[in-house]
Design an enzyme around this catalytic site. Structure first.
Site, PDB file in Angstrom:
ATOM      1  N   GLY A   9     -18.964  14.773 -26.568  1.00  0.00           N
ATOM      2  CA  GLY A   9     -18.968  16.087 -27.090  1.00  0.00           C
ATOM      3  C   GLY A   9     -18.209  16.083 -28.582  1.00  0.00           C
ATOM      4  N   CYS A  10     -17.428  17.125 -28.530  1.00  0.00           N
ATOM      5  CA  CYS A  10     -16.905  17.217 -30.104  1.00  0.00           C
ATOM      6  C   CYS A  10     -16.109  16.014 -30.446  1.00  0.00           C
ATOM      7  CB  CYS A  10     -15.830  18.342 -29.996  1.00  0.00           C
ATOM      8  SG  CYS A  10     -14.865  18.466 -31.520  1.00  0.00           S
ATOM      9  N   PHE A  11     -16.445  15.678 -31.785  1.00  0.00           N
ATOM     10  CA  PHE A  11     -16.037  14.345 -32.319  1.00  0.00           C
ATOM     11  C   PHE A  11     -14.427  14.386 -32.449  1.00  0.00           C
ATOM     12  CE2 PHE A  11     -18.782  14.989 -35.901  1.00  0.00           C
ATOM     13  CZ  PHE A  11     -18.086  15.869 -36.520  1.00  0.00           C
ATOM     14  N   TRP A  12     -13.873  15.678 -32.874  1.00  0.00           N
ATOM     15  CA  TRP A  12     -12.398  15.676 -33.105  1.00  0.00           C
ATOM     16  C   TRP A  12     -11.753  15.027 -31.802  1.00  0.00           C
ATOM     17  CZ3 TRP A  12     -12.346  21.622 -34.516  1.00  0.00           C
ATOM     18  CH2 TRP A  12     -12.991  22.004 -35.650  1.00  0.00           C
TER      19      TRP A  12
END
Length: 175
Positions: A9-12
């Site tokens: 999902g969101c790489f952050w």
């Protein structure tokens, strides 16, 4: 040094769990698995490039095993969601383990089977295990986002539903 590549999902939200562990040299946010050369964030978000947001980890296998990386990875995602992760929807936010050699492939398949057999989730584990392909580093803005924008990152992680889901399925944790 070896490479490990995970889409969650969101790489952050996928950098901080791996960052600053002994034996991990670096964690880079980027895009992989698709057909477009040098994609931008905007390109990937169209869900027409085939790329997934991912992190690529450089690690010393003598100090940090691939099995330990897999354990950390699974505890960061909802492996039963085929449509994205938490409030981030679409192909670019789906989960995958990208293996760099046959040993990683075998270990990833074994860990997925163990997770499926554990009964931790009521739905099937849908995370794909795929051969690694070209990894394109994301824009500088996205690198180490959890450090550079700590307040926004913590709001995003909580507001997306990720934090509550992980706490419910894996126990309380520091983000």
């Amino acid at each position: 040094m070896k490479k490990a590549t995970f889409a969650g999902g969101c790489f952050w939200c996928m950098v901080s769990p791996f960052d600053e562990q002994p034996g991990i040299e670096g964690v880079v946010s980027g895009y992989t698995g698709g057909s477009k050369d040098n994609p931008t964030y905007e390109d990937v978000c169209t869900n027409r490039t085939g790329h997934l947001e991912a992190v690529q980890i450089t690690y010393d296998p003598e100090l940090f095993s691939y099995e330990k990386l897999l354990d950390i990875y699974w505890a960061q995602i909802d492996p039963t969601d085929p449509g994205g992760q938490f409030h981030d929807r679409g192909e670019s936010y789906t989960t995958a383990i990208f293996y760099h050699d046959e040993e990683q492939k075998d270990l990833a398949e074994k860990s997925k089977k163990e997770l499926e057999d554990s009964g931790r989730f009521k739905k099937p584990v849908v995370t794909e295990i795929r051969p690694a392909s070209v990894f394109f580093e994301a824009e500088a803005f996205h690198q180490d986002y959890y450090r550079k924008n700590a307040f926004h990152y913590s709001l995003y992680r909580k507001g997306s539903g990720r934090e509550d889901f992980l706490n419910a399925h894996w126990g309380e944790r520091k983000s």
